[in-house]
Design an enzyme around this catalytic site. Sequence first.
Site, PDB file in Angstrom:
ATOM      1  N   ARG A  64       0.988   9.949   5.701  1.00 12.77           N
ATOM      2  CA  ARG A  64       1.211   8.609   6.269  1.00 12.77           C
ATOM      3  C   ARG A  64       2.521   8.009   5.770  1.00 12.77           C
ATOM      4  NH1 ARG A  64      -3.843   8.000   8.287  1.00 12.77           N
ATOM      5  NH2 ARG A  64      -5.708   8.259   6.989  1.00 12.77           N
ATOM      6  N   LYS A  94       0.850  -1.189   0.000  1.00 17.56           N
ATOM      7  CA  LYS A  94       0.000   0.000   0.000  1.00 17.56           C
ATOM      8  C   LYS A  94       0.882   1.234   0.000  1.00 17.56           C
ATOM      9  CE  LYS A  94      -3.636   2.312   2.633  1.00 17.56           C
ATOM     10  NZ  LYS A  94      -4.592   2.174   3.729  1.00 17.56           N
ATOM     11  N   TYR A 137     -15.580   1.162  -6.074  1.00 16.12           N
ATOM     12  CA  TYR A 137     -16.825   1.801  -5.628  1.00 16.12           C
ATOM     13  C   TYR A 137     -17.925   1.658  -6.678  1.00 16.12           C
ATOM     14  CZ  TYR A 137     -13.750   3.575  -2.060  1.00 16.12           C
ATOM     15  OH  TYR A 137     -12.859   3.634  -1.022  1.00 16.12           O
ATOM     16  N   SER A 174     -10.472   5.709  -4.079  1.00 15.95           N
ATOM     17  CA  SER A 174     -11.395   6.831  -4.209  1.00 15.95           C
ATOM     18  C   SER A 174     -10.990   7.821  -5.298  1.00 15.95           C
ATOM     19  CB  SER A 174     -11.526   7.547  -2.865  1.00 15.95           C
ATOM     20  OG  SER A 174     -10.262   7.984  -2.390  1.00 15.95           O
ATOM     21  N   GLU A 181       7.515  -6.590   1.019  1.00 20.95           N
ATOM     22  CA  GLU A 181       6.261  -6.537   1.795  1.00 20.95           C
ATOM     23  C   GLU A 181       5.391  -7.752   1.489  1.00 20.95           C
ATOM     24  OE1 GLU A 181       5.236  -4.700   4.170  1.00 20.95           O
ATOM     25  OE2 GLU A 181       6.320  -2.794   4.105  1.00 20.95           O
ATOM     26  N   LYS A 238      -2.415  -1.553  -3.641  1.00 20.85           N
ATOM     27  CA  LYS A 238      -3.273  -0.373  -3.560  1.00 20.85           C
ATOM     28  C   LYS A 238      -2.436   0.880  -3.598  1.00 20.85           C
ATOM     29  CE  LYS A 238      -6.253   1.842  -0.225  1.00 20.85           C
ATOM     30  NZ  LYS A 238      -6.790   1.788   1.098  1.00 20.85           N
ATOM     31  N   ARG A 297     -10.812  10.552   2.382  1.00 22.15           N
ATOM     32  CA  ARG A 297     -10.691  11.297   3.646  1.00 22.15           C
ATOM     33  C   ARG A 297     -12.017  11.979   3.968  1.00 22.15           C
ATOM     34  NH1 ARG A 297      -4.750  11.803   3.524  1.00 22.15           N
ATOM     35  NH2 ARG A 297      -4.309   9.573   3.385  1.00 22.15           N
TER      36      ARG A 297
HETATM   37  C1  PBG Z   1      -6.941   3.202   5.830  1.00 24.18           C
HETATM   38  C2  PBG Z   1      -7.505   3.194   4.465  1.00 24.18           C
HETATM   39  C3  PBG Z   1      -7.476   4.236   3.533  1.00 24.18           C
HETATM   40  C4  PBG Z   1      -8.103   3.769   2.392  1.00 24.18           C
HETATM   41  C5  PBG Z   1      -8.532   2.490   2.649  1.00 24.18           C
HETATM   42  N1  PBG Z   1      -8.139   2.142   3.935  1.00 24.18           N
HETATM   43  C6  PBG Z   1      -7.001   5.624   3.682  1.00 24.18           C
HETATM   44  C7  PBG Z   1      -5.558   5.916   3.736  1.00 24.18           C
HETATM   45  O1  PBG Z   1      -4.724   5.011   3.733  1.00 24.18           O
HETATM   46  O2  PBG Z   1      -5.237   7.092   3.819  1.00 24.18           O
HETATM   47  C8  PBG Z   1      -8.273   4.551   1.135  1.00 24.18           C
HETATM   48  C9  PBG Z   1      -9.231   3.987   0.167  1.00 24.18           C
HETATM   49  C10 PBG Z   1      -9.604   4.919  -0.906  1.00 24.18           C
HETATM   50  O3  PBG Z   1      -8.980   5.986  -1.134  1.00 24.18           O
HETATM   51  O4  PBG Z   1     -10.559   4.598  -1.625  1.00 24.18           O
HETATM   52  N2  PBG Z   1      -7.771   2.520   6.737  1.00 24.18           N
END
Ligand code: PBG
Length: 328
Positions: free
Chosen positions: A221, A200, A317, A278, A237, A252, A210
């Site tokens: 992060r 990720k 989605y 997203s 990983e 991801k 968010r």
């Molecule tokens: C963290 C998490 C995130 C997403 C899924 N799980 C946010 C992040 O890592 O900042 C993002 C998913 C998306 O953008 O559709 N629990």
Amino acid sequence: MFPDHRPRRMRTTAAMRRLTAETVLRPEHLVLPMFVSDAIAEPREITSMPGVYQHTDVTLLRAAHRAVEAGVGGLMVFGVPGHRDPTGSAGDDHDGVLNRALRALRREFGDDTVIMADTCLDEFTDHGHCGVLSVDVNGRERIDNDQTVQRYVDIALAQAEHGAHVVSPSGMMDGQVQAIRSGLDAAGYRHTSILAYAVKYASALYGPFREAVDSQLTGDRRTYQMDPANRREARRELDLDLAEGADMVMVKPASLYLDVLRETADHATVPVAAYQVSGEYAMIHAAGDRGWLDAEAMMDESLLAIRRAGADIVLTYAATEVAERLGS
Ligand code: PBG
């Protein structure tokens, strides 16, 4: 005779193209991420994600029914709590929004669909990080890896108890899969599976998410999610999560990381998921809304590309709409 080879023969008719397609996209390949909130009385559409809602308990079930009837392979549920604190206690509160939703979904669908839970802290913490903070020996505030992992174990146990078939640690803490597997086994949840967010990246594509979870995050992060510059590290990983007992692994985001996805799919010995996040969804819709491209065609092509790059499972989605269009 020029030319000796005519690949176009295989493209002459739609039937021929269908017969010879190397990659297929089917409803069962898709997982629908869903948001459930206990801070709202009516469902709320996410501004940057048309057609995606923060659900109430009631509308969550309705949307889940539509997805299951369309034949999607699973549901991935995120909780948006009314109450947040430094350790994200709503995450393992048995009456917390996500655990309540898992209970309701499992009661409603039993084993007819795969119920997945996001196993993380960021939705539940008042600082918005995926971990708990502590002050290190140098007096600096940091995300405390090992304390965080203990919180993930508590949350995973609650999610397993309330009906999740799959827990999905998404916080990129070291050792999270191993700790959750041990915790689940010790409590007797030997059949609860782990979908590990193995690879990720710290991506700008999470922007709209968010808003979807009312994230309290300031900053980024980058001390736990991967640097977009790195490819070799993805392999590390992946290998760690496989060794720790991941039942499925995820890459991801998806569309900007198809190279990494291909490499992961070539080396994984378990099913591979990819998350069309997203921002990927938002970009397709924004351009479609302006008439700059055909959003449906773009969505199909994007999902097909993610499958072609090696994903067995695609989180999107758009899962319900696409599944309805494909027909089950
Ligand atoms: C963290 C998490 C995130 C997403 C899924 N799980 C946010 C992040 O890592 O900042 C993002 C998913 C998306 O953008 O559709 N629990």
